[in-house]
Design a protein around this motif. Structure first.
Motif, short mmCIF file in Angstrom:
data_model
loop_
_atom_site.label_atom_id
_atom_site.label_comp_id
_atom_site.label_asym_id
_atom_site.label_seq_id
_atom_site.Cartn_x
_atom_site.Cartn_y
_atom_site.Cartn_z
N LEU A 106 -1.01 -28.64 10.22
CA LEU A 106 -1.28 -30.07 10.39
C LEU A 106 -2.76 -30.39 10.26
O LEU A 106 -3.13 -31.47 9.84
N LYS A 107 -3.59 -29.42 10.66
CA LYS A 107 -5.04 -29.57 10.55
C LYS A 107 -5.61 -28.19 10.27
O LYS A 107 -5.37 -27.25 11.01
N GLN A 108 -6.34 -28.11 9.19
CA GLN A 108 -6.96 -26.84 8.83
C GLN A 108 -8.16 -26.60 9.73
O GLN A 108 -8.99 -27.48 9.88
N GLY A 109 -8.21 -25.45 10.33
CA GLY A 109 -9.37 -25.09 11.15
C GLY A 109 -10.39 -24.36 10.30
O GLY A 109 -10.35 -24.40 9.07
N THR A 110 -11.30 -23.67 10.98
CA THR A 110 -12.31 -22.89 10.27
C THR A 110 -12.32 -21.49 10.87
O THR A 110 -11.83 -21.26 11.96
N GLY A 111 -12.89 -20.58 10.15
CA GLY A 111 -13.03 -19.23 10.68
C GLY A 111 -11.80 -18.38 10.45
O GLY A 111 -10.94 -18.67 9.62
N ALA A 112 -11.74 -17.33 11.22
CA ALA A 112 -10.71 -16.30 11.05
C ALA A 112 -9.37 -16.72 11.63
O ALA A 112 -9.27 -17.64 12.43
N HIS A 113 -8.35 -15.99 11.21
CA HIS A 113 -7.00 -16.16 11.73
C HIS A 113 -6.75 -15.08 12.79
O HIS A 113 -7.17 -13.93 12.61
N PRO A 114 -6.05 -15.41 13.87
CA PRO A 114 -5.73 -14.37 14.85
C PRO A 114 -4.68 -13.42 14.28
O PRO A 114 -4.01 -13.74 13.29
N LYS A 115 -4.57 -12.27 14.90
CA LYS A 115 -3.54 -11.30 14.55
C LYS A 115 -2.51 -11.29 15.66
O LYS A 115 -2.75 -11.82 16.75
N ALA A 116 -1.39 -10.67 15.42
CA ALA A 116 -0.34 -10.57 16.45
C ALA A 116 -0.86 -9.85 17.68
O ALA A 116 -0.33 -10.05 18.78
N THR A 117 -1.90 -9.05 17.53
CA THR A 117 -2.46 -8.29 18.66
C THR A 117 -3.59 -9.04 19.37
O THR A 117 -4.16 -8.51 20.32
N SER A 118 -3.89 -10.26 18.93
CA SER A 118 -4.99 -11.03 19.53
C SER A 118 -4.58 -11.65 20.87
O SER A 118 -3.39 -11.85 21.14
N ASN A 119 -5.58 -11.99 21.65
CA ASN A 119 -5.40 -12.84 22.83
C ASN A 119 -5.79 -14.24 22.38
O ASN A 119 -6.84 -14.42 21.76
N VAL A 120 -4.94 -15.23 22.69
CA VAL A 120 -5.18 -16.58 22.18
C VAL A 120 -5.40 -17.58 23.30
O VAL A 120 -4.90 -17.42 24.41
N THR A 121 -6.14 -18.62 22.96
CA THR A 121 -6.32 -19.79 23.83
C THR A 121 -5.82 -20.98 23.02
O THR A 121 -6.31 -21.23 21.91
N VAL A 122 -4.81 -21.68 23.55
CA VAL A 122 -4.21 -22.80 22.83
C VAL A 122 -3.87 -23.95 23.78
O VAL A 122 -3.71 -23.76 24.98
N ASN A 123 -3.76 -25.13 23.20
CA ASN A 123 -3.14 -26.29 23.83
C ASN A 123 -1.86 -26.52 23.04
O ASN A 123 -1.86 -26.38 21.81
N TYR A 124 -0.77 -26.88 23.72
CA TYR A 124 0.48 -27.05 22.99
C TYR A 124 1.41 -28.06 23.66
O TYR A 124 1.29 -28.35 24.85
N THR A 125 2.32 -28.56 22.85
CA THR A 125 3.44 -29.37 23.32
C THR A 125 4.70 -28.78 22.73
O THR A 125 4.76 -28.52 21.52
N GLY A 126 5.69 -28.57 23.58
CA GLY A 126 6.98 -28.06 23.14
C GLY A 126 8.04 -29.11 23.35
O GLY A 126 8.08 -29.77 24.39
N LYS A 127 8.90 -29.27 22.34
CA LYS A 127 9.99 -30.23 22.47
C LYS A 127 11.24 -29.68 21.80
O LYS A 127 11.19 -28.68 21.07
N LEU A 128 12.34 -30.34 22.05
CA LEU A 128 13.62 -30.00 21.45
C LEU A 128 13.81 -30.84 20.19
O LEU A 128 13.06 -31.80 19.96
N LEU A 129 14.82 -30.52 19.40
CA LEU A 129 15.06 -31.29 18.18
C LEU A 129 15.39 -32.75 18.44
O LEU A 129 15.17 -33.60 17.59
N ASN A 130 15.89 -33.05 19.64
CA ASN A 130 16.20 -34.45 19.97
C ASN A 130 14.95 -35.22 20.38
O ASN A 130 15.03 -36.41 20.72
N GLY A 131 13.79 -34.57 20.37
CA GLY A 131 12.53 -35.22 20.68
C GLY A 131 12.09 -35.13 22.12
O GLY A 131 10.97 -35.50 22.45
N SER A 132 12.94 -34.62 23.00
CA SER A 132 12.55 -34.54 24.41
C SER A 132 11.53 -33.42 24.62
O SER A 132 11.72 -32.29 24.17
#
Length: 156
Positions: free
Chosen positions: A63-89
Motif C-alpha cells: 500500500l505504501k512503499q518504504g525505504t531500506g532493507a526488507h526483514p527476513k523471516a528470522t528478523s525481530n519486527v516492530t509494527v503497527n497493525y489492524t486486523g479484521k475479518l472479511l465482513n469488515g469487523s
C-alpha cells in the motif's frame, strides 16, 4: 456458599477449556478451497485491492512503499497493525515491538518480508496461514480468513 459457587462454575470452566481442544477441524484441502473462494470474492468486491497471490495462498498488496532493507523471516519486527475479518469487523488494532517474526502466524512470516521499513502492506491470510480452527479468542471465529494492514516501523 463458596462451595456452591465452585460446584456451579466448575463444569462451565471445564467445558470452556475443552471446547477449543475438542473442536473438529475441517478437512484442510476443503478449507483452503473455501478460503480461496472467499478471498477472491472479497478482492472482487473491493476495486481498491490489487493483491498478488503468493504460492502459499497468501494475498498481499504493497500500500505504501518504504525505504531500506526488507526483514527476513528470522528478523525481530516492530509494527503497527489492524486486523479484521472479511465482513469488515475489526478484531484488533495494536503494535508489537521488537518481536521475533518466527513467533507470529505463518501469514505474517511469509508476508511481512515483502515490505520494507516505512512501508505499509495489506495481507489477506487464508485460515491455514492464520489461526485455523483454533483462534486465540472469541473475537475471531474458527477457520477465518484474516485481513491485516501492517505498517513496518523497523526490524533487527
Amino acid at each position: 456458599m463458596k462451595k456452591l459457587l465452585l460446584l456451579l462454575f466448575a463444569p462451565l470452566l471445564i467445558l470452556s477449556a475443552c471446547s477449543k481442544k475438542d473442536a473438529t477441524p475441517v478437512d484442510p484441502a476443503k478449507q483452503a478451497a473455501a478460503d480461496e473462494t472467499a478471498i477472491k470474492a472479497y478482492i472482487a468486491a473491493d476495486t481498491s485491492i490489487h493483491a498478488t497471490r503468493d504460492p502459499s495462498g497468501l494475498y498481499y498488496q504493497i500500500l505504501k512503499q518504504g525505504t531500506g532493507a526488507h526483514p527476513k523471516a528470522t528478523s525481530n519486527v516492530t509494527v503497527n497493525y489492524t486486523g479484521k475479518l472479511l465482513n469488515g469487523s475489526v478484531f484488533q488494532t495494536s503494535s508489537i515491538n521488537n518481536t521475533p517474526l518466527q513467533g507470529l502466524i505463518p501469514g505474517w512470516i511469509i508476508g511481512i518480508p515483502y515490505t520494507n521499513v516505512g512501508g505499509r502492506i495489506l495481507l489477506i491470510i487464508p485460515s491455514g496461514l492464520g489461526y485455523g480452527p483454533y483462534p486465540p479468542d472469541s473475537t475471531i471465529p474458527p477457520n477465518s480468513v484474516l485481513v491485516f494492514t501492517i505498517d513496518l516501523i523497523g526490524f533487527q
